[in-house]
Design an enzyme around this catalytic site. Structure first.
Site, mmCIF file in Angstrom:
data_model
loop_
_atom_site.group_PDB
_atom_site.id
_atom_site.type_symbol
_atom_site.label_atom_id
_atom_site.label_comp_id
_atom_site.label_asym_id
_atom_site.label_seq_id
_atom_site.Cartn_x
_atom_site.Cartn_y
_atom_site.Cartn_z
ATOM 1 C CG ASP A 20 49.760 41.399 53.167
ATOM 2 O OD1 ASP A 20 48.834 41.595 53.568
ATOM 3 O OD2 ASP A 20 50.479 41.658 52.067
ATOM 4 C CB CYS A 52 47.081 41.515 50.546
ATOM 5 S SG CYS A 52 46.577 41.703 48.763
ATOM 6 N N GLY A 53 46.839 44.353 50.828
ATOM 7 C CA GLY A 53 46.619 45.600 50.646
ATOM 8 C C GLY A 53 45.629 45.998 49.666
ATOM 9 C CB THR A 54 45.283 45.656 46.203
ATOM 10 O OG1 THR A 54 46.211 44.517 45.714
ATOM 11 C CG2 THR A 54 46.176 47.067 46.187
ATOM 12 C CG HIS A 82 27.518 34.071 36.580
ATOM 13 N ND1 HIS A 82 27.454 34.990 35.578
ATOM 14 C CD2 HIS A 82 26.173 33.976 36.797
ATOM 15 C CE1 HIS A 82 26.230 35.460 35.365
ATOM 16 N NE2 HIS A 82 25.413 34.767 36.126
ATOM 17 C CG ASN A 83 32.982 33.890 38.477
ATOM 18 O OD1 ASN A 83 32.602 34.885 38.484
ATOM 19 N ND2 ASN A 83 33.087 33.373 37.017
ATOM 20 N NE ARG A 89 48.527 48.910 52.480
ATOM 21 C CZ ARG A 89 49.831 48.078 52.378
ATOM 22 N NH1 ARG A 89 50.238 48.199 51.109
ATOM 23 N NH2 ARG A 89 50.529 47.805 53.217
ATOM 24 N NE ARG A 111 24.507 31.326 30.933
ATOM 25 C CZ ARG A 111 23.576 31.922 31.767
ATOM 26 N NH1 ARG A 111 22.550 31.205 32.260
ATOM 27 N NH2 ARG A 111 23.626 33.166 32.184
ATOM 28 C CG HIS A 112 27.074 30.259 35.203
ATOM 29 N ND1 HIS A 112 27.583 31.218 34.614
ATOM 30 C CD2 HIS A 112 25.617 30.525 35.421
ATOM 31 C CE1 HIS A 112 26.696 31.990 34.371
ATOM 32 N NE2 HIS A 112 25.529 31.729 34.713
ATOM 33 N NE ARG A 131 29.607 29.762 29.923
ATOM 34 C CZ ARG A 131 28.713 30.607 29.849
ATOM 35 N NH1 ARG A 131 28.258 31.290 30.893
ATOM 36 N NH2 ARG A 131 27.846 30.330 28.632
HETATM 37 C C1 RB5 Z 1 52.058 44.684 50.938
HETATM 38 O O1 RB5 Z 1 52.791 46.133 51.051
HETATM 39 C C2 RB5 Z 1 51.329 45.036 49.723
HETATM 40 O O2 RB5 Z 1 51.936 44.763 48.400
HETATM 41 C C3 RB5 Z 1 50.247 43.539 49.589
HETATM 42 O O3 RB5 Z 1 49.338 43.814 50.909
HETATM 43 C C4 RB5 Z 1 49.336 43.644 48.541
HETATM 44 O O4 RB5 Z 1 48.536 44.844 48.166
HETATM 45 C C5 RB5 Z 1 49.792 43.043 47.297
HETATM 46 O O5 RB5 Z 1 49.147 42.747 46.469
#
Ligand code: RB5
Length: 145
Positions: free
Chosen positions: A8, A65-67, A98-99, A109, A132-133, A136
């Site tokens: 995004d 994305c941001g996080t 494992h996943n 960010r 084993r993974h 799962r």
């Molecule tokens: C956008 O502002 C922000 O919310 C998005 O990039 C993200 O971090 C959402 O999880």
């Protein structure tokens, strides 16, 4: 190797940096957007990228994305997707070992570009351990039914 990428507006700078970084390493990058800094909705780009994995365009993708959180939640609603938020190298390694994660999610960010480069290198170069993974993972995928 073909690799899907998407973000995004909150992840566009890190995505573009990593796209160039990975192109220089020989990856063929397919960017599903977004292409501008204008505010947009991360589920739209998670859905686009995961849809391409579903069609077989590539087997793996990277979402930013941001996080990394919102876009991973959205990606994990899509069929066949195992998306992992990895904002450090250890989690990147374990998400493959494992996943068998097929989508890597990161936060622009949250981490710097140097860490992000190490994360993608680790994630792309670590194979699923199986054993084993695998049992799962089969149970996780059965939850879709
Ligand atoms: C956008 O502002 C922000 O919310 C998005 O990039 C993200 O971090 C959402 O999880």
């Amino acid at each position: 190797m073909k690799l899907l990428m998407g973000s995004d507006h909150g992840g566009i700078h890190l995505k573009k940096h990593l796209a160039e970084y990975l192109k220089a390493k020989g990856y063929e990058i397919i960017d599903v957007g977004t292409d501008s800094e204008a505010s947009c909705d991360y589920p739209d780009f998670a859905a686009k990228l995961c849809g391409e994995i579903g069609k077989g365009t590539a087997t793996k993708g990277i979402l930013v994305c941001g996080t990394g959180i919102g876009i991973s939640i959205a990606a994990n609603k899509c069929k066949g997707i195992r998306a992992a938020v990895c904002n450090d190298v250890y989690n990147a390694k374990m998400s493959r070992l494992h996943n068998d994660a097929n989508v890597l999610c990161m936060g622009e960010r949250t981490i710097g570009v140097g860490t992000a480069e190490l994360i993608v290198d680790t994630w792309l170069n670590t194979e699923f351990e199986g054993g084993r993974h695998a049992r799962r993972i089969d149970k996780i995928m059965a939850l879709e039914k």
